[in-house]
Design an enzyme around this catalytic site. Structure first.
Site, PDB file in Angstrom:
ATOM      1  N   ALA A 162       7.133  -1.595  -6.869  1.00 27.95           N
ATOM      2  CA  ALA A 162       6.749  -2.528  -5.795  1.00 27.95           C
ATOM      3  C   ALA A 162       6.580  -3.935  -6.366  1.00 27.95           C
ATOM      4  O   ALA A 162       7.070  -4.915  -5.790  1.00 27.95           O
ATOM      5  CB  ALA A 162       5.453  -2.068  -5.143  1.00 27.95           C
ATOM      6  N   ALA A 163       5.915  -4.057  -7.530  1.00 30.22           N
ATOM      7  CA  ALA A 163       5.688  -5.386  -8.109  1.00 30.22           C
ATOM      8  C   ALA A 163       7.011  -6.048  -8.480  1.00 30.22           C
ATOM      9  O   ALA A 163       7.178  -7.265  -8.287  1.00 30.22           O
ATOM     10  CB  ALA A 163       4.781  -5.275  -9.336  1.00 30.22           C
ATOM     11  N   PRO A 178       3.474  -0.755 -17.361  1.00 28.38           N
ATOM     12  CA  PRO A 178       4.188   0.477 -17.716  1.00 28.38           C
ATOM     13  C   PRO A 178       4.861   1.024 -16.449  1.00 28.38           C
ATOM     14  O   PRO A 178       4.260   1.001 -15.381  1.00 28.38           O
ATOM     15  CB  PRO A 178       3.093   1.429 -18.189  1.00 28.38           C
ATOM     16  CG  PRO A 178       1.833   0.653 -18.222  1.00 28.38           C
ATOM     17  CD  PRO A 178       2.026  -0.641 -17.523  1.00 28.38           C
ATOM     18  N   GLY A 193       2.556   5.293 -11.948  1.00 31.71           N
ATOM     19  CA  GLY A 193       1.616   5.174 -10.831  1.00 31.71           C
ATOM     20  C   GLY A 193       0.963   3.809 -10.689  1.00 31.71           C
ATOM     21  O   GLY A 193       0.070   3.635  -9.867  1.00 31.71           O
ATOM     22  N   LEU A 194       1.425   2.840 -11.488  1.00 35.07           N
ATOM     23  CA  LEU A 194       0.788   1.512 -11.421  1.00 35.07           C
ATOM     24  C   LEU A 194       1.588   0.513 -10.567  1.00 35.07           C
ATOM     25  O   LEU A 194       1.326  -0.686 -10.612  1.00 35.07           O
ATOM     26  CB  LEU A 194       0.555   0.961 -12.831  1.00 35.07           C
ATOM     27  CG  LEU A 194      -0.459   1.760 -13.666  1.00 35.07           C
ATOM     28  CD1 LEU A 194      -0.599   1.189 -15.066  1.00 35.07           C
ATOM     29  CD2 LEU A 194      -1.834   1.779 -12.990  1.00 35.07           C
ATOM     30  N   GLY A 195       2.530   1.022  -9.805  1.00 32.20           N
ATOM     31  CA  GLY A 195       3.215   0.164  -8.827  1.00 32.20           C
ATOM     32  C   GLY A 195       4.235  -0.782  -9.418  1.00 32.20           C
ATOM     33  O   GLY A 195       4.460  -1.869  -8.872  1.00 32.20           O
ATOM     34  N   SER A 196       4.879  -0.376 -10.527  1.00 30.25           N
ATOM     35  CA  SER A 196       5.839  -1.302 -11.148  1.00 30.25           C
ATOM     36  C   SER A 196       7.039  -1.563 -10.232  1.00 30.25           C
ATOM     37  O   SER A 196       7.547  -2.683 -10.195  1.00 30.25           O
ATOM     38  CB  SER A 196       6.307  -0.778 -12.510  1.00 30.25           C
ATOM     39  OG  SER A 196       6.976   0.436 -12.336  1.00 30.25           O
ATOM     40  N   ASP A 209       1.793  -0.109  -1.608  1.00 27.05           N
ATOM     41  CA  ASP A 209       1.972  -0.763  -2.916  1.00 27.05           C
ATOM     42  C   ASP A 209       2.497  -2.194  -2.750  1.00 27.05           C
ATOM     43  O   ASP A 209       2.062  -3.114  -3.445  1.00 27.05           O
ATOM     44  CB  ASP A 209       2.965   0.025  -3.790  1.00 27.05           C
ATOM     45  CG  ASP A 209       2.411   1.367  -4.236  1.00 27.05           C
ATOM     46  OD1 ASP A 209       1.354   1.778  -3.711  1.00 27.05           O
ATOM     47  OD2 ASP A 209       3.038   2.008  -5.105  1.00 27.05           O
ATOM     48  N   GLY A 229       6.805   3.797 -13.864  1.00 24.79           N
ATOM     49  CA  GLY A 229       6.882   5.229 -13.545  1.00 24.79           C
ATOM     50  C   GLY A 229       5.615   6.006 -13.827  1.00 24.79           C
ATOM     51  O   GLY A 229       5.660   7.215 -14.012  1.00 24.79           O
TER      52      GLY A 229
HETATM   53  C1  MEV Z   1       2.528   5.620  -4.483  1.00 29.55           C
HETATM   54  O1  MEV Z   1       1.983   4.589  -5.293  1.00 29.55           O
HETATM   55  C2  MEV Z   1       1.593   5.923  -3.353  1.00 29.55           C
HETATM   56  C3  MEV Z   1       2.015   7.054  -2.424  1.00 29.55           C
HETATM   57  O2  MEV Z   1       0.953   7.196  -1.460  1.00 29.55           O
HETATM   58  C4  MEV Z   1       3.311   6.770  -1.714  1.00 29.55           C
HETATM   59  C5  MEV Z   1       3.230   5.670  -0.666  1.00 29.55           C
HETATM   60  O3  MEV Z   1       2.137   5.227  -0.305  1.00 29.55           O
HETATM   61  O4  MEV Z   1       4.305   5.250  -0.206  1.00 29.55           O
HETATM   62  C6  MEV Z   1       2.139   8.381  -3.159  1.00 29.55           C
END
Ligand code: MEV
Length: 284
Positions: free
Chosen positions: A113-114, A104, A108-111, A154, A106
């Site tokens: 970056a992945a 999913p 917080g699961l790092g989509s 991430d 947006g």
């Molecule tokens: C985002 O997944 C994590 C944060 O700490 C931002 C970052 O580490 O660049 C909010």
């Protein structure tokens, strides 16, 4: 090679989100949701990127929308990363990149970056060989287009996998948990904007330097205690630290009423601890 293919996992941050941007340690782990990318060479010099949420074609500085709201902004970091790989090898041709995701986005699961890690790894293996360190460095550079103060956490966890202890200048160390850690991940379904949340924390830091440095020390201490708890398999202590870490994140203003509700539901169902993961609530 006619096709390059790579996949990269989603992540959770167990401890240290936001504070990691300012040099603190963080504990992250990958989860079993992935993005898979296929890259093929194209003769026309254009870079076409297709994903479930956005599709378009880059021809130098010109962008042709195929579909998706905000497609250019979503795809640009991927384009720059792919172009970087082409330019590094002095390749004049173009690319066709196809992205399939079960992460999913947006939330917080790092989509993002992945998707960067998998795209760069697919393009690098199409053009030669994908070296993890180079893939990670290039993903961090491209992630800075999304939010310029990225800690790189991430991208590191998505590239190297497993559970890691990460800090900005200090790189990462793998963590081996003693016994199994059972985690339930809940999704409020509320989309956030990482860049805006990181900026809101920066403003708070600038306005309250003393208070923020106190929070940095507490977060650092929690991270150290969490490492010991993971090492000893002490899940009760780990749960308590998650609750404390949530209180700090609430003070940063990055939680959200829906996340708070989910946290209460988890605790009343018997969770030893619960917190948000990643950047946090919807950008206000
Ligand atoms: C985002 O997944 C994590 C944060 O700490 C931002 C970052 O580490 O660049 C909010």
């Amino acid at each position: 090679m006619t096709k390059g293919r790579a996949s990269a996992p989603a992540k959770i941050i167990l401890f240290g989100e936001h504070f990691v941007v300012y040099g603190n340690p963080a504990i992250l782990a990958t989860i079993d949701r992935r993005i898979t990318v296929t890259a093929k060479k194209a003769k026309d010099g254009k870079v076409k990127i297709k994903s479930d949420i956005a599709s378009g074609e880059f021809d130098g500085s010109t962008f042709r929308l195929i579909e998706g709201a905000n497609a250019r902004a979503t795809l640009e970091p991927l384009y720059f990363a792919a172009k970087h790989s082409l330019d590094a090898r002095k390749q004049k041709g173009g690319l066709e990149i196809e992205i399939k995701s079960d992460i999913p986005y947006g939330v917080g699961l790092g989509s993002s970056a992945a998707s960067l890690v998998a795209t760069i790894a697919a393009v690098e293996s199409l053009l030669g060989r994908a070296d993890k360190k180079k893939v990670c460095e290039s993903a961090i550079e491209a992630e800075k287009i999304i939010h310029k103060n990225s800690s790189g956490a991430d991208c590191y966890v998505s590239t190297f996998g497993g559970m890691i202890n990460y800090s900005k200048g200090g790189g990462y160390k793998k963590i081996e948990a003693k016994g199994k850690l059972f985690l339930v991940i809940g999704d409020t379904g509320i989309k956030h904007n990482t860049g805006e949340l990181v900026s809101s924390v920066r403003k708070l830091k600038e306005a309250n330097q003393m208070a923020f440095s106190g929070m940095m020390s507490q977060a650092k201490d929690m991270c150290a205690q969490a490492l010991t708890a993971i090492d000893n398999g002490n899940t009760d202590h780990l749960g308590m630290l998650m609750n404390e870490s949530q209180l700090l994140l609430e003070r940063l203003g990055v939680s959200h009423e829906k996340a708070d509700e989910l946290i209460e539901v988890a605790k009343s169902a018997g969770a030893v601890g619960a917190k948000i993961t990643g950047a946090g609530g919807a950008a206000r």
